[in-house]
Design a protein around this motif. Structure first.
Motif, short mmCIF file in Angstrom:
data_model
loop_
_atom_site.label_atom_id
_atom_site.label_comp_id
_atom_site.label_asym_id
_atom_site.label_seq_id
_atom_site.Cartn_x
_atom_site.Cartn_y
_atom_site.Cartn_z
N ARG A 242 0.81 -1.18 0.00
CA ARG A 242 0.00 0.00 0.00
C ARG A 242 0.86 1.24 0.00
O ARG A 242 0.33 2.33 0.05
CB ARG A 242 -0.89 -0.03 1.24
CG ARG A 242 -1.39 -1.42 1.53
CD ARG A 242 -2.47 -1.45 2.54
NE ARG A 242 -3.61 -0.66 2.15
CZ ARG A 242 -4.47 -1.00 1.21
NH1 ARG A 242 -4.30 -2.11 0.53
NH2 ARG A 242 -5.48 -0.25 0.93
N ALA A 243 2.16 1.09 -0.02
CA ALA A 243 2.99 2.28 0.02
C ALA A 243 4.43 1.92 -0.25
O ALA A 243 4.78 0.78 -0.27
CB ALA A 243 2.89 2.94 1.38
N ALA A 244 5.26 2.94 -0.40
CA ALA A 244 6.67 2.71 -0.57
C ALA A 244 7.44 3.91 -0.09
O ALA A 244 7.08 5.03 -0.37
CB ALA A 244 6.96 2.45 -2.03
N SER B 39 -1.04 -7.00 3.02
CA SER B 39 -0.41 -6.40 1.84
C SER B 39 -0.18 -7.41 0.73
O SER B 39 -0.02 -7.04 -0.43
CB SER B 39 0.93 -5.77 2.24
OG SER B 39 1.95 -6.75 2.33
N THR C 92 3.43 5.02 -5.19
CA THR C 92 2.58 3.87 -4.86
C THR C 92 2.17 3.13 -6.13
O THR C 92 2.23 1.90 -6.19
CB THR C 92 1.33 4.33 -4.08
OG1 THR C 92 1.75 4.89 -2.83
CG2 THR C 92 0.39 3.17 -3.82
N LEU D 214 -6.81 8.52 -3.85
CA LEU D 214 -5.73 8.00 -3.02
C LEU D 214 -5.91 8.39 -1.56
O LEU D 214 -5.58 7.60 -0.66
CB LEU D 214 -4.37 8.49 -3.54
CG LEU D 214 -3.89 7.81 -4.82
CD1 LEU D 214 -2.66 8.52 -5.37
CD2 LEU D 214 -3.57 6.33 -4.57
N PHE E 106 -5.93 5.40 1.20
CA PHE E 106 -5.05 5.30 2.37
C PHE E 106 -5.78 5.51 3.69
O PHE E 106 -5.21 5.25 4.75
CB PHE E 106 -3.89 6.29 2.24
CG PHE E 106 -2.89 5.90 1.19
CD1 PHE E 106 -2.22 4.69 1.26
CD2 PHE E 106 -2.64 6.74 0.11
CE1 PHE E 106 -1.30 4.33 0.29
CE2 PHE E 106 -1.73 6.38 -0.87
CZ PHE E 106 -1.06 5.17 -0.78
N SER F 239 -2.06 -7.29 -2.71
CA SER F 239 -1.94 -6.15 -3.63
C SER F 239 -1.87 -6.56 -5.09
O SER F 239 -2.24 -5.78 -5.97
CB SER F 239 -0.72 -5.29 -3.26
OG SER F 239 0.46 -6.05 -3.33
N ASN G 4 5.29 1.36 -7.37
CA ASN G 4 5.68 0.28 -6.47
C ASN G 4 4.83 -0.97 -6.71
O ASN G 4 5.35 -2.08 -6.87
CB ASN G 4 5.56 0.75 -5.02
CG ASN G 4 5.92 -0.31 -4.01
OD1 ASN G 4 5.05 -1.01 -3.50
ND2 ASN G 4 7.19 -0.43 -3.70
N VAL G 5 3.52 -0.78 -6.74
CA VAL G 5 2.63 -1.91 -6.97
C VAL G 5 2.83 -2.48 -8.37
O VAL G 5 2.92 -3.70 -8.56
CB VAL G 5 1.17 -1.50 -6.74
CG1 VAL G 5 0.22 -2.62 -7.13
CG2 VAL G 5 0.95 -1.11 -5.28
N TYR H 121 -0.09 13.56 -4.78
CA TYR H 121 0.69 12.34 -4.62
C TYR H 121 1.68 12.18 -5.76
O TYR H 121 1.35 12.43 -6.93
CB TYR H 121 -0.22 11.12 -4.59
CG TYR H 121 -0.99 10.93 -3.31
CD1 TYR H 121 -0.51 10.11 -2.29
CD2 TYR H 121 -2.21 11.58 -3.12
CE1 TYR H 121 -1.23 9.94 -1.11
CE2 TYR H 121 -2.93 11.41 -1.94
CZ TYR H 121 -2.43 10.59 -0.94
OH TYR H 121 -3.14 10.42 0.23
N ASN I 14 3.65 7.42 1.83
CA ASN I 14 2.75 7.22 0.70
C ASN I 14 3.00 8.17 -0.46
O ASN I 14 2.30 8.08 -1.48
CB ASN I 14 1.30 7.37 1.17
CG ASN I 14 0.92 6.32 2.19
OD1 ASN I 14 1.44 5.21 2.18
ND2 ASN I 14 0.01 6.68 3.10
#
Length: 514
Positions: A8-10, A419, A378, A159, A163, A422, A381-382, A374, A366
């Motif tokens: 959900r984040a990086a 997670s 994210t 987003l 979150f 994802s 990352n996903v 943003y 995030n």
């Protein structure tokens, strides 16, 4: 630069942010062009766009070193190298030393995956001043990131809602909401990424780096990879072992683990870092404001998170601090001991009903700026993880693994277990269970593990050494805290790394710095 909480984040080793996408999704046709012969048009760097995290143009270094940016053309699909191209955004600052002693370009990847090297390298420019005496310092936005054909998923408003949801569902209704939210996010990625999702695998980024090496005029790749950057470097070494020059891997991803094993390892790593933080706070001569003993600190954090699950508190208007946001904020603060005072402050405030500091930390994780925009960290990352990772996990699988994750970490176990969903229903198949980094015949690669690293636990360094193969990986240990070793400014670590990159002196295997 982290390979942080995967789903959900990086978070990056830099506090620089990243995301949005205006330009780079457009493809051009390369025809019969030899991309290795392209000439880069270096110019003063523009201000980072939203996808890169926003902010101002990078400031010159103290010696008037000016940052320059350029765009390199690369195949959109490396299986069709004569087809359409995309732009890979680069940044550099020239070497300070005499041209006769210049080695070449030292390419950095700071991790994520999803981190913008174009915004991160200037934030750490002073840290690498010694290396700049013999190298141009170069970094880039990997494909799918920042200005390099960025993937896009949900907009800022979506987003914020994404979150705010409960990332650790406790009942059937919460599980349904979590699964539906994940599907909606993944569908948005497919809809908004202009067909880039199949083309953001780490193998593709490694091929971009080899093209970069050639365009920059180097016979070998000189490389400094941090966090996910170590995985990218390992994949490069596997694909191009004879092109590896001097390379350093810091904050090392374990290349032998599948996503479940990686998430479980991170649960243990973040719990260890939290325990170390608690011990540090309560060992100070003055009173620790968040607990009398390490166990008291842990108990109070657990109670806070349980209370937030039932009733969030004031965050940053109009958002409230939820259990999931607080967990993310705590995780972000554990990336560096420099952030520990902010974690202490944030917890103390939260116990009094004010969640703003923990929410700021969560926003940083995030990729959310203070103006509510943003970066695409994210989304990237996903997208990169799901393109790389073959396993797809079910709700039933996660529920069956919850006891093991909770045993690994009472604080982060549920967060990291859930997670694993994802990539479920992702539109592109994953490439493999784990990356192949075997690199027989490659030059020595210095592999630096940190015993207190939360995001890439220490055991991964030794496994990377073994996976690289005999005579390639050279293991070095830093007994410290935080994500990574070189940026801790430990003189022993920096001396060994500088000695190898600048003078080719390979440290003795098993060297320990503390």
């Amino acid at each position: 630069m982290a390979n942080p909480p995967r789903p959900r984040a990086a978070a990056l080793t830099a506090a620089a942010l990243l995301v949005s996408a205006l330009l780079a999704g457009c493809a051009e046709n390369s025809g019969d062009q030899d991309l290795t012969a392209q000439k880069l048009d270096w110019k003063d760097c523009p201000a980072p766009d939203q996808a890169q995290g926003g902010g101002g143009s990078p400031s010159p270094l103290p010696d008037d070193g000016t940052w320059q940016c350029a765009t390199m053309k690369a195949p959109r699909d490396w299986s069709d190298p004569q087809g359409d191209t995309i732009g890979i955004e680069l940044i550099r600052v020239r070497s300070t030393g005499e041209e006769s002693r210049r080695i070449g370009s030292l390419i950095f990847n700071f991790g994520g995956p999803g981190g913008s090297g174009v915004t991160t390298l200037p934030a750490f420019g002073d840290t690498y001043a010694k290396l700049r005496t013999r190298y141009d310092l170069v970094s880039f936005d990997p494909r799918g990131v920042g200005r390099s054909a960025p993937v896009r998923c949900e907009d800022d408003q979506q987003l914020d809602a994404y979150f705010q949801q409960d990332g650790t569902p406790d009942d059937a209704a919460e599980r349904t909401e979590f699964v539906n939210s994940t599907k909606a996010f993944n569908n948005a990625c497919k809809k908004n990424s202009q067909g880039m999702l199949p083309n953001v695998r780490t193998t593709e980024a490694a091929r971009d780096m080899d093209l970069m090496r050639q365009v920059l005029g180097d016979d070998k790749l000189y490389y400094f990879g941090i966090s996910y950057g170590t995985e990218l470097g390992g994949v490069y070494a596997h694909l191009f072992p004879k092109k590896v020059g001097r390379a350093v891997f810091d904050a090392v991803v374990d290349p032998t683990q599948n996503p479940e094993q990686s998430a479980l390892g991170q649960a243990r790593g973040f719990q260890l870092a939290l325990d170390n933080f608690a011990a540090d706070c309560t060992s100070k001569t003055e009173d620790c404001p968040i607990g009398d003993t390490p166990q008291d600190v842990r108990d109070r954090i657990a109670k806070l998170l349980n209370d937030l699950d039932r009733k969030p508190i004031k965050g940053i208007f109009p958002r409230e601090l939820t259990q999931t946001a607080a967990t993310g904020g705590i995780a972000q603060a554990l990336y560096s001991p420099d952030f520990w005072p902010y974690l202490t402050q944030g917890l103390e405030e939260a116990y009094g009903g004010d969640g703003s500091t923990l929410m700021l930390l969560s926003d940083s994780l995030n990729g959310r700026s203070e103006n509510g925009e943003y970066s695409n960290i994210t989304a990237a990352n996903v997208s990169i993880n799901c393109a790389d990772d073959k396993p797809r996990y079910s709700t039933e699988f996660v529920e069956g693994r919850l006891p093991a994750f909770r045993a690994a970490s009472p604080v982060f176990g549920d967060y990291l277990a859930w997670s694993m969903l994802s990539c479920t229903d992702w539109s592109v198949a994953g490439a493999a269970d784990h990356p192949d980094v075997s690199a027989p015949g490659a030059a020595p690669i210095l592999v630096v593990g940190n015993t207190g690293d939360p995001a890439t636990p220490y055991a991964g360094a030794r496994r990377m050494v073994r996976a690289l193969g005999d005579g390639v990986g050279v293991e070095m240990t830093y007994k410290g805290q935080g994500h990574g070793a070189y940026d801790s400014k430990n003189r022993c670590v920096q001396g060994a790394v500088n000695g190898y990159l600048l003078d080719g002196k390979v440290p003795a295997a098993g060297t320990v710095c503390s």
